[in-house]
Design a protein around this motif. Sequence first.
Motif, PDB file in Angstrom:
ATOM      1  N   GLU A 224     -14.214   6.653  -8.938  1.00 12.08           N
ATOM      2  CA  GLU A 224     -13.327   7.267  -8.266  1.00 12.08           C
ATOM      3  C   GLU A 224     -14.038   8.062  -7.266  1.00 12.08           C
ATOM      4  OE1 GLU A 224     -12.162   9.870 -12.026  1.00 12.08           O
ATOM      5  OE2 GLU A 224     -10.468   8.565 -12.248  1.00 12.08           O
ATOM      6  N   THR A 225     -15.266   8.422  -7.159  1.00  8.08           N
ATOM      7  CA  THR A 225     -15.933   9.036  -5.979  1.00  8.08           C
ATOM      8  C   THR A 225     -15.885   8.357  -4.970  1.00  8.08           C
ATOM      9  OG1 THR A 225     -17.495  10.197  -7.679  1.00  8.08           O
ATOM     10  CG2 THR A 225     -18.156   9.989  -5.462  1.00  8.08           C
ATOM     11  N   ARG A 228     -12.282   8.088  -3.284  1.00  9.91           N
ATOM     12  CA  ARG A 228     -11.821   9.497  -2.730  1.00  9.91           C
ATOM     13  C   ARG A 228     -12.460   9.315  -1.193  1.00  9.91           C
ATOM     14  NH1 ARG A 228     -12.726  12.301  -7.763  1.00  9.91           N
ATOM     15  NH2 ARG A 228     -15.179  12.529  -7.118  1.00  9.91           N
ATOM     16  N   ALA A 233      -5.386  10.204  -2.693  1.00 12.25           N
ATOM     17  CA  ALA A 233      -5.440  10.701  -3.850  1.00 12.25           C
ATOM     18  C   ALA A 233      -4.905   9.801  -4.854  1.00 12.25           C
ATOM     19  CB  ALA A 233      -4.415  12.080  -3.789  1.00 12.25           C
TER      20      ALA A 233
END
Length: 455
Positions: A224-225, A228, A233
């Motif tokens: 997820e990091t 991003r 989103a």
Amino acid sequence: MNAAPVTSGTGPAVDLGLLVDDGAWTRSRKQVLLLCALAIILDGLDNQILGFAIPSMMAEWGVTRSDFAPALALGYVGMTVGTPLGGFLGDRIGRKVALVGSVILFGLATAAIALAHGPSDISLYRFIAGLGLGGALPAATTLIAEFTPKHRRSLSVMLGIVCIPIGGMIGGLLAAQLLPAYGWRSLFVVSGLAPMLVAVILAFALPESPQYLLRRGADRRRLETSVRALGVAVPAGSHFVDQRGATVARASFGALFESDYRRSTLALWVAFFFCLLPVYVLYAWAPTLLTSKGIDVKLASLGLSLFNFGGVAGCIAAAWAIGRYGSRIGILTMAGAASLGAAILSVIPLSASSQSLLMPLLFVEGFFLLGAQGSLYALATHVYPTSIRSTGVGAAAGFGRAGAIVSAYIGSAALGYGSEAFFGVIVTCLVLTFIAVSVVNLHAASLRRQSYGHA
């Protein structure tokens, strides 16, 4: 075609291949390009710095240019080994880890050259530096490609590759200022410490490729990091897939010779070899050639800087040409024009009195030759899918580095026969590059053709 692994989640599926290829070129993605560009600039600087220093070393130690051929060759041997190894490690342990480790290695080894007492010391340090210099480029170009949308990928990779001649240009400017005032050792102190500082920045600021993390089954938080950093989103609880993921299940050198890639792989290797050979002939021996013709060290360094500055403009122009006309026409045009430029250089007299003609010609030759070289990296990132992209780029560039090994001896030998033979070698190599590029069968189409295809 098999989809890439799925990261578990209860929410909607997020296709990383779609996000990367079709998403916007956001500010956070461009920051990845900028960070990788810092590493590539220093790669270009450290790669060329010995060529600037050789005339001063010859004067201090009372040796000849042929005494440096083994040192140059061993540096290229290190790059020949380090480039495919770095590409392979990029697919196995991560692009970021491979890049940071490579930058630290070539920084330390370059700084150590400031302590050298003869060509034999330099040979050892250049071999070690070569391992790092070789490993950095495939990791950096793969990261750039995997954080760039498809319609901007060639441009983004070329903007990264253009940092090689920028590094060389900076090296020429540093040499022109530092050599007369502080001596050649100061060059290696500066160009060795800078990469270690950049490595610290990369370790903290550079994200890992989300497609790589997905394929390697990384934990959800890391993935997820990384996502991003694409500037999008992601809904809470989403799970990730890559429907455009590789058709190859596991990174390996053998995968480069599967039926879909075999012809392009072999042609790319030949093209890289014969394009990098003349580049390194010029990097290593052009200052020596020019000073032997009565041109002072400062002006000789400026000439190589102009060659690199031309390469900056050439890479940008090549990126535009590839987007407009496709990689086949774009690269063939650059290689053909570079061979013509080298032919002109082979027939003009080299002397202090001809510098007003020589300097613009070096700029033009850099424009086309380095533009062609950078285009090959963009082509390689297009040819191979995510799972073997770093391996494919590294293997092609590594085979090209073998041309750099040969250049250490061919350049030295050609100098003995005069500037005609020196530039004649470059013409021959570029003709062979032209032929190899024409054989590649997985060229990138022009953006116009891609648009028509989606219409």
